[in-house]
Design an enzyme around this catalytic site. Structure first.
Site, mmCIF file in Angstrom:
data_model
loop_
_atom_site.group_PDB
_atom_site.id
_atom_site.type_symbol
_atom_site.label_atom_id
_atom_site.label_comp_id
_atom_site.label_asym_id
_atom_site.label_seq_id
_atom_site.Cartn_x
_atom_site.Cartn_y
_atom_site.Cartn_z
ATOM 1 N N TYR A 67 0.811 -1.357 0.037
ATOM 2 C CA TYR A 67 -0.112 -0.137 -0.027
ATOM 3 C C TYR A 67 0.730 1.206 0.085
ATOM 4 C CZ TYR A 67 -4.186 -2.455 0.575
ATOM 5 O OH TYR A 67 -5.393 -3.491 0.568
ATOM 6 N N LYS A 83 2.809 -15.550 2.328
ATOM 7 C CA LYS A 83 2.898 -16.106 0.996
ATOM 8 C C LYS A 83 4.610 -16.247 0.681
ATOM 9 C CE LYS A 83 1.098 -17.815 -2.805
ATOM 10 N NZ LYS A 83 0.217 -18.971 -2.970
ATOM 11 N N ASP A 112 -3.478 -18.501 0.927
ATOM 12 C CA ASP A 112 -4.754 -18.944 0.164
ATOM 13 C C ASP A 112 -5.359 -20.152 0.918
ATOM 14 O OD1 ASP A 112 -2.127 -19.817 -0.336
ATOM 15 O OD2 ASP A 112 -2.471 -20.829 -2.248
ATOM 16 N N ASP A 115 -6.062 -6.765 4.673
ATOM 17 C CA ASP A 115 -7.335 -6.169 4.053
ATOM 18 C C ASP A 115 -8.465 -7.194 3.621
ATOM 19 O OD1 ASP A 115 -8.840 -4.189 3.218
ATOM 20 O OD2 ASP A 115 -7.428 -3.318 1.816
ATOM 21 N N ASP A 164 -12.038 -8.820 5.847
ATOM 22 C CA ASP A 164 -13.259 -8.647 5.343
ATOM 23 C C ASP A 164 -13.983 -10.037 5.208
ATOM 24 O OD1 ASP A 164 -13.119 -5.962 5.195
ATOM 25 O OD2 ASP A 164 -14.253 -6.016 2.968
#
Ligand code: NAI
Length: 335
Positions: free
Chosen positions: A125, A174, A207, A231, A235
């Site tokens: 970001y 990851k 994942d 992020d 959610d």
């Protein structure tokens, strides 16, 4: 001692849910005084600035803000006010609890009680390092992970687990593919975990973590991860417990902390008096915890649960026909 907090009413449904929240906080007799400050569209109209200096000064002075959602105007030249606030005050920890509540539509009734701790200041970001070639055929963006940023967020997650009696921290990464940035985050997470032998440490590739969250969310306790994964994962977790109407978030730094609802300003229902105030109320409960008013925080959460259990004056998103104000009054009666 009375604590002064900065209140940002925000845009859209913001003023309605803030009125409701302050009504409940007053019924709770929390030792709080309020200092109002503007941000968002309302600030642009009043002061010609989405984030006026006076608002930054108020937050710096009081160190605590309760913030309703802000509308970031679409178009060139307007960057996210929320991102600006996080950067300005170095609010590195985004803490988002997801807990099942009674009488809410969810696939996992009663089974979910977890917290996502998202790194809030670095990762993917960054505003620098974003390029698009003149012919718009190639775009690049860069990701930066630091040892300092990783260490403080993982330590925050372990301290949170220890202080709230939670048993497990899962580092979501990851590192198998993104060996540089995600690899650094994971190796720092392992180092920090060694300082917290009383808390179980688990590593999970992002994942797989998303699939596991959807299949068996009850296996998770505290998740800690980098900005972009956090992020998305947070959610996903809000979806596990019935959506954004019940999802609060805290943005915590060393010198300041801002508490909020995760949802936006909901322009489609603004001014209708039907917005669900629970997410901001739960953000206020996180704020009370942070201020050491843990009894008040627990009373507030218990009042929300009791009101949901009684299906008393629920707002339309929760299947009721109540208004924001009447729902807040029902919660205030139970605190
Ligand atoms: P949104 O979260 O405002 O709305 C999405 C849907 O959820 C809408 O149908 C809305 O009516 C409903 N909803 C949201 N909160 C609700 C509540 N408390 N009670 C009942 N229903 C609720 O997302 P959207 O439409 O993408 O964004 C609208 C504006 O909010 C944009 O300008 C965006 O930039 C801003 N935004 C601000 C945030 C913040 O300040 N933290 C976070 C997310 C978006």
């Amino acid at each position: 001692m009375t604590q002064t907090i900065t209140i940002i009413r925000g845009d859209g449904i913001g003023p309605e849910i803030m009125d409701a929240t302050l009504h409940v906080l007053n019924a709770l007799d929390a030792k709080l005084a309020y200092e109002e400050a503007d941000a968002g569209l309302v600030a642009l109209e009043k002061h010609g600035d989405l984030l006026p200096q006076g608002t930054l000064d108020s937050i710096r002075k009081n160190r605590i803000a309760l913030k309703s959602p802000l509308t970031t105007p679409v178009g060139e030249g307007f960057s996210s006010i929320n991102v600006a606030l996080r950067r300005h005050f170095d609010l590195y920890a985004n803490v988002r609890p997801a807990k099942s509540f009674p009488n809410t539509k969810t696939r996992f009734p009663g089974d979910v009680d977890l917290i996502t701790v998202r790194e809030n200041t670095e990762g993917a970001y960054l505003s620098e390092g974003q390029t698009v070639s003149p012919d718009r055929d190639v775009a690049t963006s860069s990701t930066r992970i630091t040892r300092k940023g990783s260490e403080r967020i993982v330590r925050y997650a372990f301290e949170l687990a220890r202080n709230t009696g939670r048993e497990k921290v899962t580092a979501v990464h990851k590192a198998n593919i993104i060996k540089s940035t995600s690899g650094l985050f994971l190796s720092v997470a392992r180092e920090v975990a060694a300082d917290y032998r009383d808390i179980q440490f688990q590593e999970m590739i992002v994942d797989n973590a998303c699939m596991q969250l959807v299949m068996r969310p009850e296996q998770f306790d505290v998740l800690v991860t980098t900005n972009l994964f956090g992020d998305i994962v947070s959610d996903l977790c809000a979806g596990l417990v019935g959506g954004l109407g019940l999802a609060p978030g805290a943005n915590i730094g060393t010198d300041a902390a801002i508490f909020e609802a995760v949802h936006g300003s909901a322009p489609d229902i603004a001014g209708k008096g039907v917005a669900n105030p629970c997410a901001l109320l739960l953000g206020a409960a996180q704020m009370l915890d942070h201020l050491g008013q843990v009894d008040n925080a627990n009373r507030l959460r218990a009042a929300i649960i009791a009101t949901l259990e009684a299906k008393d004056s629920l707002t339309p998103d929760l299947g009721g026909t109540g208004s924001t104000q009447v729902f807040a009054q029902a919660i205030a009666r139970r605190v």
